[in-house]
Motif scaffolding. Sequence first.
Motif, PDB file in Angstrom:
ATOM      1  N   ARG A 266     -65.819  -0.217   7.189  1.00 54.62           N
ATOM      2  CA  ARG A 266     -66.651  -0.970   7.752  1.00 54.62           C
ATOM      3  C   ARG A 266     -66.442  -1.182   9.559  1.00 54.62           C
ATOM      4  O   ARG A 266     -67.345  -1.468  10.301  1.00 54.62           O
ATOM      5  N   TRP A 267     -65.215  -1.260   9.894  1.00 49.57           N
ATOM      6  CA  TRP A 267     -64.626  -1.400  11.355  1.00 49.57           C
ATOM      7  C   TRP A 267     -65.478  -0.933  12.218  1.00 49.57           C
ATOM      8  O   TRP A 267     -65.891  -1.148  13.179  1.00 49.57           O
TER       9      TRP A 267
ATOM     10  N   PRO B 144     -64.565  -2.257   2.819  1.00 46.60           N
ATOM     11  CA  PRO B 144     -63.966  -3.096   3.910  1.00 46.60           C
ATOM     12  C   PRO B 144     -63.077  -2.422   4.924  1.00 46.60           C
ATOM     13  O   PRO B 144     -62.832  -2.538   5.931  1.00 46.60           O
ATOM     14  N   SER B 145     -62.239  -1.279   4.273  1.00 47.47           N
ATOM     15  CA  SER B 145     -61.559  -0.510   5.215  1.00 47.47           C
ATOM     16  C   SER B 145     -62.304   0.499   6.069  1.00 47.47           C
ATOM     17  O   SER B 145     -61.725   1.430   6.694  1.00 47.47           O
TER      18      SER B 145
ATOM     19  N   ALA C 264     -58.345   6.883   9.710  1.00 51.52           N
ATOM     20  CA  ALA C 264     -58.959   6.595  10.902  1.00 51.52           C
ATOM     21  C   ALA C 264     -60.207   7.284  11.186  1.00 51.52           C
ATOM     22  O   ALA C 264     -61.134   7.009  11.868  1.00 51.52           O
TER      23      ALA C 264
ATOM     24  N   ASN D 275     -59.067   7.035  18.221  1.00 52.19           N
ATOM     25  CA  ASN D 275     -58.399   6.559  19.444  1.00 52.19           C
ATOM     26  C   ASN D 275     -56.855   6.581  19.318  1.00 52.19           C
ATOM     27  O   ASN D 275     -56.063   6.201  18.481  1.00 52.19           O
TER      28      ASN D 275
ATOM     29  N   THR E 165     -54.424   5.344  20.888  1.00 52.09           N
ATOM     30  CA  THR E 165     -53.493   4.134  20.653  1.00 52.09           C
ATOM     31  C   THR E 165     -52.998   4.243  19.183  1.00 52.09           C
ATOM     32  O   THR E 165     -52.059   3.654  18.994  1.00 52.09           O
ATOM     33  N   TYR E 166     -53.890   4.437  18.221  1.00 48.08           N
ATOM     34  CA  TYR E 166     -53.616   4.462  16.610  1.00 48.08           C
ATOM     35  C   TYR E 166     -52.230   5.547  16.562  1.00 48.08           C
ATOM     36  O   TYR E 166     -51.289   5.240  15.776  1.00 48.08           O
TER      37      TYR E 166
ATOM     38  N   LEU F 159     -69.077  -1.773  13.069  1.00 47.60           N
ATOM     39  CA  LEU F 159     -68.941  -2.993  13.582  1.00 47.60           C
ATOM     40  C   LEU F 159     -68.592  -2.837  15.203  1.00 47.60           C
ATOM     41  O   LEU F 159     -69.059  -3.620  15.991  1.00 47.60           O
ATOM     42  N   LYS F 160     -67.777  -1.677  15.538  1.00 50.65           N
ATOM     43  CA  LYS F 160     -67.435  -1.561  16.817  1.00 50.65           C
ATOM     44  C   LYS F 160     -68.587  -0.956  17.585  1.00 50.65           C
ATOM     45  O   LYS F 160     -68.441  -1.254  18.856  1.00 50.65           O
TER      46      LYS F 160
END
Lengths: 268, 262
Positions: free
Chosen positions: B256-257, B253-254, B180, B155, B157-158, B260-261
């Motif tokens: 999984r985003w 956890p870093s 990312a 993305n 934006t990042y 989920l998106k």
Amino acid sequence: MNQSSVRPQSLNKVEICGLYKVYEETSSEAALDSISDRHVLTDLNFAVPARSFTCFLGPSGCGKSTLLRIIAGFDTPSRGEVLVDGDPVCGPNPKHIFVFQEDGLFPWFTAYENIELGIRNLKDSQKRHELVLEYLEMVGLKGFGGYYPHELSGGMRRRAEVARALIANPDILFMDEPFGALDFVTRLQMREEMLNVHAMFPTTILFITHDIDEAIQLADQIVLFTERPTSVKEVLSLGYPHPRDFTKGDLAVLRRHIYRTMGVHAAL
Amino acid sequence: MSLNGQGLRNWFAVRWSAFLLSFFIMALWETAVHVFDVKPERFPGVMQVLRGLWELIRDGRLLDYIVASLFRVTWGYLLAVALAVPLGIFLGTKPFWRMAVNPVIQFMRPISPLAWIPIALLWFGIGDNPAIFLIFLAVFFPMVLFTTSGVAGINPTYLYAASNFGITGHEFYSRIILQAALPEIITGLRITLGTAWLVIVAAEMIAVKNGLGYLIVDARNSLRMDQVLGGMLVIGFIGLLLDNLVRQLERLPSVRWKRLKQ
């Protein structure tokens, strides 16, 4: 226009001088003069006073975002220039922080780690830790530092991003419809908090919105844009105290004026 | 109710059903062999297969073979990943080079690693090296593609945000680009590990004198169908374990985003 070397110390933080933006393939000098639908921005000239809260108001797709990106140094104008403190902008700057429409936080870092990025050049790690906690608390995220963005609500994510921007102690804060994706009440709350931020921090805020009432409630100055090819229609100064009630007096008149200018007549 | 199973809370029940199902299949297999009176030289029953495996465990060959196969897979895999990820990051961040190199990779990728066997033998002789080379080929090209597409799809934006905070140089690559693209890189790691395990068995049928692939060829030559099937069971079981191992990475956890998106 090219007198920046002898410019007196002005009170303007940002000055936009004869700025054009045309989609790339036609950005020759000839194309700039013959206005076409490839023109995003045409001949913009206005100034943003230091420490002001300036709202960019205009119809969707009119190029407000493009303009903000140019001022922030993410994009370049086809002609003309942007001066910040009298010097032309050349690229992004850690003193000019951008708050994005959404997804501005890095999803692989926690809220704490994201905010810490704003002071990544601070050597003293103890001080860094204290500052991050202070800013987390300030935006109402105390105890949420260890959460990843996807574990926070939309409003909390916005707050975390604002904290990340503010902790960097920026001269200019760019906000591109930062609350557009939030529900109505959260949006009003964030508005209130932006006014607090504006009172507490000596930062110049450039804020894009297409919500007329939002602009009237927040802004010291409103820059009204036309539809594409976009130019500045009007620059309005709003020296009214907060909180503002736009249903009465001068503000109501101003509000009606803006609605009419943007082509809304009946829905008032 | 979601189809990706994320709402499934009862982890234990899921595992237990999987176990019961495999037990059921084995029981069906054993019964069918007896009911239809299949000759053991043609298709042995479960019990005979397990006896054949026990023989291999007792004389220590099974462990030796597993270690030998895993050794080759590990080296070929790590070597390929270590080279493919940086190359993928490079291609992902440089559109010009991506467009120049992509056709070459797309050309190489559909050539089965097994087609390389003659060349592998010619270049590396016999022993571990040709097998490691084949694993390398099986992993390298898909891994480059996964990494490249992961990086190219970041993305923007990042990237804006990173440049806004002045994140540059090696920090930009390690903390922004790599992170990312990590969800897609991990998907690549999982899929290519499966491919590597597929290829090692085939590779070992040719160039070496140990390993699980060799076990199967060797058992066939001595007409031990029970050990052929036993080898297949072991291969499948280790494949399952490897997949589970890499799957753990997706739970970070870093990472999984991304899931989920979607």
